[in-house]
Enzyme design. Structure first.
Site, mmCIF file in Angstrom:
data_model
loop_
_atom_site.group_PDB
_atom_site.id
_atom_site.type_symbol
_atom_site.label_atom_id
_atom_site.label_comp_id
_atom_site.label_asym_id
_atom_site.label_seq_id
_atom_site.Cartn_x
_atom_site.Cartn_y
_atom_site.Cartn_z
ATOM 1 N N GLU A 1 0.868 -1.167 0.000
ATOM 2 C CA GLU A 1 0.000 0.000 0.000
ATOM 3 C C GLU A 1 0.915 1.231 0.000
ATOM 4 O O GLU A 1 1.810 1.328 0.848
ATOM 5 C CB GLU A 1 -0.886 0.004 1.252
ATOM 6 C CG GLU A 1 -1.828 1.190 1.247
ATOM 7 C CD GLU A 1 -2.785 1.222 2.431
ATOM 8 O OE1 GLU A 1 -2.726 0.326 3.294
ATOM 9 O OE2 GLU A 1 -3.586 2.175 2.477
ATOM 10 N N ARG B 1 5.413 -13.313 9.277
ATOM 11 C CA ARG B 1 6.023 -12.022 8.983
ATOM 12 C C ARG B 1 7.338 -11.895 9.743
ATOM 13 O O ARG B 1 7.555 -12.544 10.760
ATOM 14 C CB ARG B 1 5.081 -10.873 9.325
ATOM 15 C CG ARG B 1 4.792 -10.698 10.801
ATOM 16 C CD ARG B 1 3.620 -9.769 11.033
ATOM 17 N NE ARG B 1 3.934 -8.375 10.739
ATOM 18 C CZ ARG B 1 3.339 -7.678 9.775
ATOM 19 N NH1 ARG B 1 2.423 -8.223 9.031
ATOM 20 N NH2 ARG B 1 3.655 -6.426 9.573
ATOM 21 N N LYS C 1 4.315 0.696 9.140
ATOM 22 C CA LYS C 1 4.361 1.984 8.458
ATOM 23 C C LYS C 1 3.661 3.052 9.275
ATOM 24 O O LYS C 1 4.074 4.205 9.267
ATOM 25 C CB LYS C 1 3.713 1.862 7.079
ATOM 26 C CG LYS C 1 4.618 1.168 6.065
ATOM 27 C CD LYS C 1 4.096 1.363 4.662
ATOM 28 C CE LYS C 1 3.675 0.053 4.044
ATOM 29 N NZ LYS C 1 2.298 -0.046 3.645
HETATM 30 P P1 ATP Z 1 2.737 -2.177 7.670
HETATM 31 O O1 ATP Z 1 1.953 -2.524 8.891
HETATM 32 O O2 ATP Z 1 4.191 -2.029 7.928
HETATM 33 O O3 ATP Z 1 2.156 -1.037 6.904
HETATM 34 P P2 ATP Z 1 1.442 -3.810 5.776
HETATM 35 O O4 ATP Z 1 1.287 -5.285 5.725
HETATM 36 O O5 ATP Z 1 0.236 -3.004 6.060
HETATM 37 O O6 ATP Z 1 2.624 -3.471 6.760
HETATM 38 P P3 ATP Z 1 1.636 -3.492 2.975
HETATM 39 O O7 ATP Z 1 2.149 -2.348 2.213
HETATM 40 O O8 ATP Z 1 0.196 -3.794 2.906
HETATM 41 O O9 ATP Z 1 2.086 -3.253 4.469
HETATM 42 O O10 ATP Z 1 2.488 -4.797 2.688
HETATM 43 C C1 ATP Z 1 2.873 -5.252 1.431
HETATM 44 C C2 ATP Z 1 3.293 -6.688 1.568
HETATM 45 O O11 ATP Z 1 4.384 -6.813 2.462
HETATM 46 C C3 ATP Z 1 2.169 -7.551 2.114
HETATM 47 O O12 ATP Z 1 2.065 -8.720 1.334
HETATM 48 C C4 ATP Z 1 2.609 -7.874 3.507
HETATM 49 O O13 ATP Z 1 2.139 -9.134 3.896
HETATM 50 C C5 ATP Z 1 4.123 -7.820 3.410
HETATM 51 N N1 ATP Z 1 4.711 -7.466 4.694
HETATM 52 C C6 ATP Z 1 4.463 -6.374 5.436
HETATM 53 N N2 ATP Z 1 5.141 -6.414 6.602
HETATM 54 C C7 ATP Z 1 5.843 -7.568 6.591
HETATM 55 C C8 ATP Z 1 6.750 -8.198 7.512
HETATM 56 N N3 ATP Z 1 7.056 -7.636 8.681
HETATM 57 N N4 ATP Z 1 7.284 -9.386 7.156
HETATM 58 C C9 ATP Z 1 6.989 -9.948 5.977
HETATM 59 N N5 ATP Z 1 6.150 -9.417 5.065
HETATM 60 C C10 ATP Z 1 5.576 -8.241 5.362
HETATM 61 MG MG MG Z 2 -1.477 -2.781 4.759
#
Ligand code: ATP
Ligand code: MG
Length: 554
Positions: free
Chosen positions: A37, A265, A275
């Site tokens: 995102e 994760r 984020k």
């Molecule tokens: P954040 O909470 O940091 O914003 P998010 O999952 O909301 O993380 P996205 O931009 O939606 O962030 O994530 C893009 C991809 O990265 C998704 O497929 C998510 O599963 C993966 N991802 C995010 N954080 C991790 C992590 N700590 N370890 C492995 N994969 C991750």
């Molecule tokens: Mg997200």
């Protein structure tokens, strides 16, 4: 494939894929995607997902799509999108032109939603957010069916069209899937598919005021793009049933029927990996922007001097598992040292200088100092100047040392790296007792590793000559004091950044260019900051300390 059958060197996701390919599923094709995102910069957790998705694509000579999940206009921005692209490239991966946005499919998603309504699989609901929560029930108690679930297809279609036209304020209506309010899986209790958001979208502008929810947009985007394996993190395990429901309920012919797989994760200790929290640190000016070297963002790690190779090796080392666990920062540091060991030439710099005057030495001479230790098969050296005045590290001298201190002290002898052995004869102090300089004598017989006759010198210390340059060095400590605290902003370490302005760097570093890496002997691996360095005046960021220092510290 049986549970016990293990393909060596493959994690469970790769084993599933291997099996699918063997069985000829999707005509043997493997297409993955990385779906960030654009609401912030990527962090090292994302690197794990990038390495997995793009790594699999490489292994199958296929492609991994980069798809921006731009379904929430209130938080997203083109600047994040550009930063994410830069980070994926920096890690060494490429989407081969397959760059997409969930918003590319808004029109299609809308049509599918109308189809769902026509098939009585979705309805427009006027319950408030709070009522929806109440109606949903609990894990132990079934939910109640919404009074709007029985609305006619025509009424639903009309309302949904009017939602799209912008006739209603935010929150007035939502589109919900009609599934099962008694499902043991809470995600299946008539989940939201669309909500009203009067907000400007950085790509679609004001073209839309209803936006699809992740659980609806994601499977459709995957299917439209011909993704075969949709890999996400464990928190989405319960969403898988909904993912399948969406694809099974839409009758449109998709190029593939993707499936979702979940892995653990990455949770790195002593830092924040969300984020949302990173944004708070940036906006609250606790750090100097998204690329602050203290942050675990890929931009921050890059600015600090970490290499993409080290990050990729780290992700490989952590592996892909089905159970969540947290990883110690020490493991990441191990990967950094392991990678930099063969890449970073050795030089000398004194971070907190103390002047040493060698009273029985006149003039100056050049000593040859190798850039590499014996166990690294690389050659090259630079001259370093030995002179009457040199600088050593303040902490390498103690006026009243304990018995096991093997560095410099009054009457004690120490070896200067690549040079002579010196013995401290006296200490020069200010009227207030501050040490200004120390006086030594050197033994001319001890040059180039020759051992002094009849004595044993236990310590070797680094030093620089009086022709060294003054420079700035930045050291980094953990950003948070206590990561378990709920209110993480109160835990920001006031000493997370230490700027040393009076460091002395050996003369050869005058030519150091932004982006180069060095090992400062005994002090760690350092990176020439590409933004703040000026020609002839490099600024160094410490990437990581050295675990094994060749000098006896005690
Ligand atoms: P954040 O909470 O940091 O914003 P998010 O999952 O909301 O993380 P996205 O931009 O939606 O962030 O994530 C893009 C991809 O990265 C998704 O497929 C998510 O599963 C993966 N991802 C995010 N954080 C991790 C992590 N700590 N370890 C492995 N994969 C991750
Ligand atoms: Mg997200």
């Amino acid at each position: 494939m049986s549970e016990t059958e293990v393909i060596p060197g493959k994690d469970f996701i790769r084993r599933i894929i291997e099996e699918d390919v063997k069985e000829g599923k999707n005509q043997g094709r493997v297409v993955t995607r990385f779906p960030p995102e654009p609401n912030g910069f990527l962090h090292i957790g994302h690197a794990k997902s990038i390495c997995l998705n793009f790594g699999i694509a490489e292994e199958y000579k296929s492609v991994c799509h980069l798809r921006f999940d731009d379904t929430d206009p209130t938080k997203e921005d083109i600047k994040y999108e550009k930063a994410i692209e830069e980070d994926v490239h920096w890690l060494g991966f490429d989407w081969q032109g397959k760059l997409f946005h969930a918003s590319d499919y808004f029109e299609k998603m809308f049509e599918f939603a109308c189809d769902l309504i026509k098939g009585q699989k979705a309805y427009v609901c006027a319950l408030s957010e709070e009522e929806i929560r109440e109606y949903r029930g609990t894990v132990t108690q079934a939910g109640k069916i919404s009074p709007f679930a029985k609305q006619s297809v025509d009424e639903n279609l009309k309302l949904f069209q009017r939602m799209r036209k912008g006739e209603f304020p935010n929150g007035k209506y939502v589109l919900r899937a009609r599934i099962d309010m008694a499902s043991p899986n809470m995600k299946m209790r008539d989940p939201l598919l669309y909500r009203i958001r009067h907000a400007h979208h950085y790509r679609t502008g004001d073209g839309w005021c209803i936006y699809p929810m992740y659980d609806y947009a994601h499977p459709i985007s995957d299917a439209l793009e011909g993704i075969t394996h949709s890999i996400c993190t464990l928190e989405f395990e319960n969403n898988r049933e909904l993912y399948d429901w969406v694809l099974d309920s839409i009758s449109a012919p998709f190029p593939t029927r993707p499936h979702q797989y979940e892995f653990a994760r990455l949770d790195l200790q002593q830092t924040v990996m969300s984020k949302r929290k990173l944004l708070q640190l940036v906006e609250g000016k606790y750090v100097n922007g998204w690329d602050d070297p203290r942050l675990p963002t890929l931009a921050g790690l890059r600015r600090r001097g970490c290499t993409p190779d080290a990050i990729r090796k780290f992700c490989e080392l952590v592996g892909v598992a089905k159970a969540n666990s947290s990883v110690e920062m020490a493991q990441f540091e191990f990967c950094l040292r392991d990678d930099l060991n063969t890449k970073a030439p050795r030089v000398m710099a004194v971070l907190r200088p103390l002047k040493v005057i060698i009273d029985n030495y006149e003039g100056e001479e050049e000593l040859d100092a190798s850039y590499w230790p014996h166990d690294i098969p690389k050659t090259g050296s630079r001259p370093i100047t030995f002179s009457r005045e040199i600088y050593i590290e303040q902490e390498d001298f103690l006026e009243n040392p304990p018995k096991d201190f093997f560095r410099l002290a009054p009457g004690k002898e120490v070896r200067l790296r690549y040079g002579y052995c010196i013995t401290c004869t006296s200490v020069e102090k200010s009227p207030t007792g501050e040490i200004l300089a120390i006086h030594c004598t050197y033994d001319p017989q001890t040059r180039s590793g020759n051992n002094p006759v009849g004595r044993k010198v236990k310590g070797t210390i680094h030093w620089v000559s009086s022709n060294s340059l003054k420079g700035e060095v930045r050291l980094f400590n953990p950003l948070l004091l206590d990561t378990a605290s709920d209110d993480f902003l109160t835990q920001v370490n006031p000493h997370s950044l230490v700027v040393l302005n009076d460091c002395r760097l050996e003369k050869s570093l005058e030519k150091a260019k932004g982006g180069e890496r060095f090992q400062f002997e005994r002090q760690g691996y350092f990176f020439v900051d590409p933004i703040d360095s000026k020609p002839g005046a490099p600024v160094f960021n410490r990437i990581v300390t050295l675990k094994d220092s060749w000098a006896k510290k005690k």
